[in-house]
Design a protein around this motif. Structure first.
Motif, short mmCIF file in Angstrom:
data_model
loop_
_atom_site.label_atom_id
_atom_site.label_comp_id
_atom_site.label_asym_id
_atom_site.label_seq_id
_atom_site.Cartn_x
_atom_site.Cartn_y
_atom_site.Cartn_z
N ALA A 79 -36.83 1.66 26.68
CA ALA A 79 -36.74 2.74 25.70
C ALA A 79 -36.15 4.02 26.29
O ALA A 79 -35.45 4.76 25.61
N ARG A 80 -36.39 4.27 27.57
CA ARG A 80 -35.93 5.51 28.20
C ARG A 80 -34.47 5.48 28.59
O ARG A 80 -33.89 6.52 28.90
N LEU A 81 -33.86 4.31 28.60
CA LEU A 81 -32.48 4.18 29.07
C LEU A 81 -31.48 4.62 28.01
O LEU A 81 -31.72 4.45 26.81
N PRO A 82 -30.32 5.13 28.44
CA PRO A 82 -29.26 5.38 27.47
C PRO A 82 -28.77 4.06 26.91
O PRO A 82 -28.83 3.02 27.58
N VAL A 83 -28.27 4.08 25.69
CA VAL A 83 -27.91 2.84 25.00
C VAL A 83 -26.85 2.05 25.77
O VAL A 83 -26.87 0.82 25.77
N GLU A 84 -25.95 2.73 26.48
CA GLU A 84 -24.91 2.00 27.22
C GLU A 84 -25.45 1.29 28.45
O GLU A 84 -24.78 0.44 29.02
N ALA A 85 -26.68 1.60 28.88
CA ALA A 85 -27.28 0.93 30.03
C ALA A 85 -27.85 -0.43 29.69
O ALA A 85 -28.16 -1.22 30.59
N LEU A 86 -28.00 -0.74 28.40
CA LEU A 86 -28.58 -2.03 27.99
C LEU A 86 -27.55 -3.13 28.21
O LEU A 86 -26.41 -3.05 27.74
N HIS A 87 -27.94 -4.16 28.95
CA HIS A 87 -27.05 -5.29 29.22
C HIS A 87 -26.59 -5.90 27.90
O HIS A 87 -27.40 -6.17 27.02
N GLY A 88 -25.29 -6.09 27.76
CA GLY A 88 -24.74 -6.68 26.56
C GLY A 88 -24.12 -5.67 25.61
O GLY A 88 -23.42 -6.04 24.67
N ILE A 89 -24.36 -4.37 25.84
CA ILE A 89 -23.76 -3.33 25.02
C ILE A 89 -22.52 -2.82 25.75
O ILE A 89 -22.61 -2.28 26.85
N GLY A 90 -21.38 -3.02 25.13
CA GLY A 90 -20.13 -2.56 25.72
C GLY A 90 -19.85 -1.11 25.38
O GLY A 90 -20.54 -0.50 24.56
N PRO A 91 -18.80 -0.54 25.99
CA PRO A 91 -18.49 0.87 25.76
C PRO A 91 -18.15 1.19 24.30
O PRO A 91 -18.53 2.25 23.80
N ASP A 130 -32.22 -7.17 19.12
CA ASP A 130 -33.14 -8.03 19.87
C ASP A 130 -33.21 -7.61 21.33
O ASP A 130 -34.31 -7.51 21.90
N HIS A 131 -32.07 -7.37 21.95
CA HIS A 131 -32.06 -6.99 23.36
C HIS A 131 -32.78 -5.66 23.57
O HIS A 131 -33.48 -5.49 24.57
N ALA A 132 -32.60 -4.72 22.65
CA ALA A 132 -33.30 -3.43 22.77
C ALA A 132 -34.81 -3.60 22.69
O ALA A 132 -35.56 -2.81 23.27
N ARG A 133 -35.25 -4.62 22.01
CA ARG A 133 -36.69 -4.89 21.88
C ARG A 133 -37.19 -5.83 22.98
O ARG A 133 -38.33 -6.27 22.96
N GLY A 134 -36.31 -6.19 23.91
CA GLY A 134 -36.70 -7.07 25.01
C GLY A 134 -36.68 -8.54 24.65
O GLY A 134 -37.17 -9.37 25.39
N ILE A 135 -36.09 -8.86 23.51
CA ILE A 135 -36.01 -10.25 23.05
C ILE A 135 -34.65 -10.81 23.43
O ILE A 135 -33.62 -10.19 23.15
N ASP A 136 -34.64 -11.95 24.07
CA ASP A 136 -33.39 -12.59 24.47
C ASP A 136 -33.46 -14.05 24.05
O ASP A 136 -34.33 -14.78 24.52
N PRO A 137 -32.56 -14.48 23.16
CA PRO A 137 -32.64 -15.87 22.68
C PRO A 137 -32.26 -16.91 23.73
O PRO A 137 -32.57 -18.07 23.57
N ARG A 138 -31.62 -16.48 24.79
CA ARG A 138 -31.23 -17.43 25.83
C ARG A 138 -32.45 -17.82 26.64
O ARG A 138 -33.20 -16.96 27.10
N PRO A 139 -32.65 -19.11 26.83
CA PRO A 139 -33.82 -19.52 27.60
C PRO A 139 -33.62 -19.25 29.09
O PRO A 139 -32.51 -19.32 29.61
N VAL A 140 -34.69 -18.89 29.75
CA VAL A 140 -34.68 -18.77 31.20
C VAL A 140 -35.00 -20.15 31.73
O VAL A 140 -36.05 -20.72 31.43
N VAL A 141 -34.08 -20.70 32.47
CA VAL A 141 -34.23 -22.06 32.97
C VAL A 141 -34.45 -22.01 34.48
O VAL A 141 -33.54 -21.65 35.22
N PRO A 142 -35.66 -22.32 34.92
CA PRO A 142 -35.89 -22.32 36.37
C PRO A 142 -35.05 -23.40 37.04
O PRO A 142 -34.88 -24.49 36.52
#
Length: 192
Positions: A79-91, A130-142
């Motif tokens: 929440a504290r980060l600027p919007v451009e710092a979120l992974h997946g948000i382009g310029p 979703d990414h801003a809320r910490g939700i990522d549809p991609r599964p983390v695969v160990p």
């Protein structure tokens, strides 16, 4: 066991962690990499999803280190980060969001998904929300790593030459790293 996303300076991987926050600190890169004098692994972000881990990785300043964001910390840290710092948000997406007064990830998370979809487009808006809320549809695969791996180098005679030893060590590190990576698909064979 909880799944966690790990971003190693842009290379996402999965890991299983068992309770707690084992690496909840910033620290220097591993000593072996410092010995080589190379930034092979300078930023490690660990989080509950690939997006949170990649965003954490990007927040580490030089010379690098480790940053862990637990599931409980994810919403506040993002929440504290600027919007451009979120992974997946382009310029371009960040510029559109800023034009509409959405300057932080927290504001992006608070805006209804339908509004963000109108601003960025259907799929991009849904993913950004979703990414801003910490939700990522991609599964983390160990990935299971081998119990051990080794490479070998022999000198023709004993040497005290530091440059030769460093060159040999660098070659061994590159060979070992190449063995650990999945093979890349090569160029297609020429058709006859």
């Amino acid at each position: 066991m909880a799944a966690a996303g790990v971003d190693l300076g842009g290379l996402a991987a999965g890991a299983d962690t068992e309770g707690g926050d084992p690496l909840g600190r910033r620290g220097p890169p591993p000593a072996a990499l410092l010995f080589l004098g190379l930034p092979l692994l300078d930023c490690v972000g660990i989080g509950p999803s690939v997006t949170v881990a990649a965003t954490a990785s990007a927040q580490i300043s030089p010379p690098g280190g480790v940053l862990t964001i637990t599931p409980h910390q994810a919403a506040d840290r993002l929440a504290r980060l600027p919007v451009e710092a979120l992974h997946g948000i382009g310029p371009r997406q960040a510029a559109v969001l800023r034009d509409y007064g959405i300057h932080s990830v927290g504001l992006l998370a608070a805006v209804p998904p339908s509004t963000v979809q109108r601003l960025l487009g259907g799929r991009a808006g849904r993913l950004a929300t979703d990414h801003a809320r910490g939700i990522d549809p991609r599964p983390v695969v160990p990935r299971a790593l081998p119990a051990s791996a080794a490479v070998r180098c022999s000198f023709e005679r004993h040497t005290l030459d530091g440059a030769a030893a460093r060159a040999a060590l660098l070659t061994l590190a590159v060979r070992l790293g190449a063995r650990q990576r999945p093979p890349r698909p090569g160029p297609p064979a020429p058709s006859r």
